[in-house]
Write a protein that holds these residues in place. Sequence first.
Motif, PDB file in Angstrom:
ATOM      1  N   LEU A 193      -6.305  -3.476   7.053  1.00  0.00           N
ATOM      2  CA  LEU A 193      -6.895  -2.620   6.023  1.00  0.00           C
ATOM      3  C   LEU A 193      -6.170  -1.275   5.965  1.00  0.00           C
ATOM      4  N   CYS A 194      -5.777  -0.755   7.111  1.00  0.00           N
ATOM      5  CA  CYS A 194      -4.972   0.474   7.123  1.00  0.00           C
ATOM      6  C   CYS A 194      -3.639   0.243   6.420  1.00  0.00           C
ATOM      7  N   ARG A 195      -3.029  -0.901   6.687  1.00  0.00           N
ATOM      8  CA  ARG A 195      -1.754  -1.205   6.031  1.00  0.00           C
ATOM      9  C   ARG A 195      -1.947  -1.320   4.519  1.00  0.00           C
ATOM     10  N   ALA A 196      -3.054  -1.873   4.089  1.00  0.00           N
ATOM     11  CA  ALA A 196      -3.318  -1.971   2.656  1.00  0.00           C
ATOM     12  C   ALA A 196      -3.420  -0.586   2.028  1.00  0.00           C
ATOM     13  N   GLN A 197      -3.929   0.370   2.768  1.00  0.00           N
ATOM     14  CA  GLN A 197      -3.956   1.741   2.263  1.00  0.00           C
ATOM     15  C   GLN A 197      -2.547   2.323   2.202  1.00  0.00           C
ATOM     16  N   GLU A 198      -1.766   2.067   3.228  1.00  0.00           N
ATOM     17  CA  GLU A 198      -0.407   2.618   3.276  1.00  0.00           C
ATOM     18  C   GLU A 198       0.534   1.969   2.275  1.00  0.00           C
ATOM     19  N   MET A 199       0.320   0.684   1.982  1.00  0.00           N
ATOM     20  CA  MET A 199       1.265  -0.065   1.154  1.00  0.00           C
ATOM     21  C   MET A 199       0.882  -0.116  -0.318  1.00  0.00           C
ATOM     22  N   SER A 200      -0.252   0.465  -0.692  1.00  0.00           N
ATOM     23  CA  SER A 200      -0.605   0.496  -2.111  1.00  0.00           C
ATOM     24  C   SER A 200       0.556   1.057  -2.925  1.00  0.00           C
ATOM     25  N   THR A 201       0.894   0.394  -3.991  1.00  0.00           N
ATOM     26  CA  THR A 201       2.044   0.828  -4.794  1.00  0.00           C
ATOM     27  C   THR A 201       1.781   2.140  -5.509  1.00  0.00           C
ATOM     28  N   THR A 202       0.507   2.557  -5.601  1.00  0.00           N
ATOM     29  CA  THR A 202       0.208   3.840  -6.241  1.00  0.00           C
ATOM     30  C   THR A 202       0.068   4.973  -5.229  1.00  0.00           C
ATOM     31  N   ALA A 203       0.066   4.676  -3.934  1.00  0.00           N
ATOM     32  CA  ALA A 203       0.119   5.681  -2.864  1.00  0.00           C
ATOM     33  C   ALA A 203      -0.820   6.856  -3.131  1.00  0.00           C
ATOM     34  N   ASP A 204      -2.103   6.542  -3.349  1.00  0.00           N
ATOM     35  CA  ASP A 204      -3.059   7.572  -3.756  1.00  0.00           C
ATOM     36  C   ASP A 204      -4.222   7.752  -2.783  1.00  0.00           C
ATOM     37  N   LEU A 214     -12.454   8.210   0.041  1.00  0.00           N
ATOM     38  CA  LEU A 214     -13.537   8.780  -0.738  1.00  0.00           C
ATOM     39  C   LEU A 214     -13.056   9.920  -1.628  1.00  0.00           C
ATOM     40  N   ASP A 215     -12.152  10.741  -1.110  1.00  0.00           N
ATOM     41  CA  ASP A 215     -11.617  11.840  -1.923  1.00  0.00           C
ATOM     42  C   ASP A 215     -10.895  11.302  -3.158  1.00  0.00           C
ATOM     43  N   TRP A 216     -10.148  10.234  -2.974  1.00  0.00           N
ATOM     44  CA  TRP A 216      -9.459   9.621  -4.117  1.00  0.00           C
ATOM     45  C   TRP A 216     -10.467   9.101  -5.127  1.00  0.00           C
ATOM     46  N   LEU A 217     -11.500   8.445  -4.661  1.00  0.00           N
ATOM     47  CA  LEU A 217     -12.503   7.900  -5.574  1.00  0.00           C
ATOM     48  C   LEU A 217     -13.185   9.015  -6.363  1.00  0.00           C
ATOM     49  N   ALA A 270     -13.294  -0.321 -14.361  1.00  0.00           N
ATOM     50  CA  ALA A 270     -13.008  -1.721 -14.032  1.00  0.00           C
ATOM     51  C   ALA A 270     -11.583  -1.834 -13.501  1.00  0.00           C
ATOM     52  N   GLY A 271     -11.359  -2.849 -12.697  1.00  0.00           N
ATOM     53  CA  GLY A 271     -10.005  -3.239 -12.327  1.00  0.00           C
ATOM     54  C   GLY A 271      -9.277  -2.289 -11.414  1.00  0.00           C
ATOM     55  N   SER A 272      -7.962  -2.506 -11.320  1.00  0.00           N
ATOM     56  CA  SER A 272      -7.101  -1.662 -10.504  1.00  0.00           C
ATOM     57  C   SER A 272      -6.927  -0.305 -11.158  1.00  0.00           C
ATOM     58  N   VAL A 273      -6.459   0.644 -10.365  1.00  0.00           N
ATOM     59  CA  VAL A 273      -6.372   2.017 -10.866  1.00  0.00           C
ATOM     60  C   VAL A 273      -5.423   2.122 -12.053  1.00  0.00           C
ATOM     61  N   GLU A 274      -4.493   1.192 -12.177  1.00  0.00           N
ATOM     62  CA  GLU A 274      -3.542   1.226 -13.288  1.00  0.00           C
ATOM     63  C   GLU A 274      -4.030   0.479 -14.527  1.00  0.00           C
ATOM     64  N   ALA A 275      -5.267   0.036 -14.524  1.00  0.00           N
ATOM     65  CA  ALA A 275      -5.791  -0.692 -15.686  1.00  0.00           C
ATOM     66  C   ALA A 275      -5.654   0.156 -16.945  1.00  0.00           C
ATOM     67  N   LYS A 276      -5.266  -0.475 -18.022  1.00  0.00           N
ATOM     68  CA  LYS A 276      -5.051   0.250 -19.278  1.00  0.00           C
ATOM     69  C   LYS A 276      -6.349   0.533 -20.019  1.00  0.00           C
TER      70      LYS A 276
END
Length: 408
Positions: A51-62, A110-113, A125-131
Amino acid sequence: MIDGAAGSTSRAHGRAELPQRALDELALDRRGLPPTDPGLDAAIEAGAEWLCRAQEMSTTADGGLAKNFSLLSGWSSSYPETTGYIAPTLLAFGDASGDAAYEGRARRMLDWLVSIQFENGAFQAGSVEAKRLVPVTFNTGQILIGLAHGVARFGDAYRAPMRKAAEWLVATQVPDGSWPHNQSPLVATAGAKAYDTHVAWGLFEAAKVEPDAGYGEAGMRNVRWALGVQTSSGWFDKCSIKDPATPATHTLGYALRGLLEGYAFERDEAVLAAARRCADGMLGVLSPHGFLPGRLDRDWNPAARWACLTGSAQNATNWMLLWRHTGEPRYLDAAFSANRYVRRTMRIDGDPDVRGAVKGSFPVDGAYDPWQYPNWAAKFTVDSCMLEREIRKATSTPFATRHHPGQR
């Protein structure tokens, strides 16, 4: 939370077009469930590290967690909905392990949210990049769980965002207790859903830190509405994103957990009885070695040959919670068996992209998030294994040594 919406990618792509790593994983899965259980401690630690890696590897790095790692396309962008309810998992793991770094990770989540919350209090809805950015009931409820834990842990920094989210949910609830509007336009059909009891859970968490705001009462209105769409056998109508005739164990698990949290909030025996009917229906199709079919029809017949590993882990937790309420050992037998099945699908060494991760389906080409390792699958597995470890430490009774009545 994707209820098999993508279908089987192996059917959409010719097998010859699949990356070699996907073909290799499928070949391993087709040989059958690995014989080795890595054990609770190893699975919990590896899952939390992934789960930590999923935070580090997110392509939006947010600061959010990547929605998944895909054997076809690699890491994804951050996913607000599940980042919300993963924050409490990392807080719990940090407390158990004594590693304060997990608290910092949860706070960044939480700060990002908070930074992407809509003015009306809802979340997208969806991923942060949702249009298409629209407010969604379910996603808001899941993030509310995290914000409420943020208030409990960190104080008033998250109180105003939590209130805004909770009040939007209360304001958009209709008189019968359901949320027929603001379903995700990306994956869900229109109309109220039984699995929105997991939204009610968010309101129960908010009520713990704002007890006089009416949040818990709103949550109970939804729980009681859900009882009205439950059949006499315990199965739920309106409990799938797109295929209500055969809901996934994932969405059934959401509905059941919401009932259990409703019972914990307000000790209504009718709610506990409803929870038991649903739990018993799934328990009846659990195999002796822990396989739970990924989809189930209204008569509790299997509607899939693959396991939805997320649903298996969720319902293992649900069975353990029911054991706490009832004292019936068969619930622990079922929970420990399902957890062991999920753990046996995990790798706790090797490639860091999949070490500690949990597949959407087993085998990996099953119709629930095929070829993917969703972040919520790891979250629910860590949660369930931590609860199992806690129970095993608290009791010396030997569970999971016999098959309970009704197993097939």
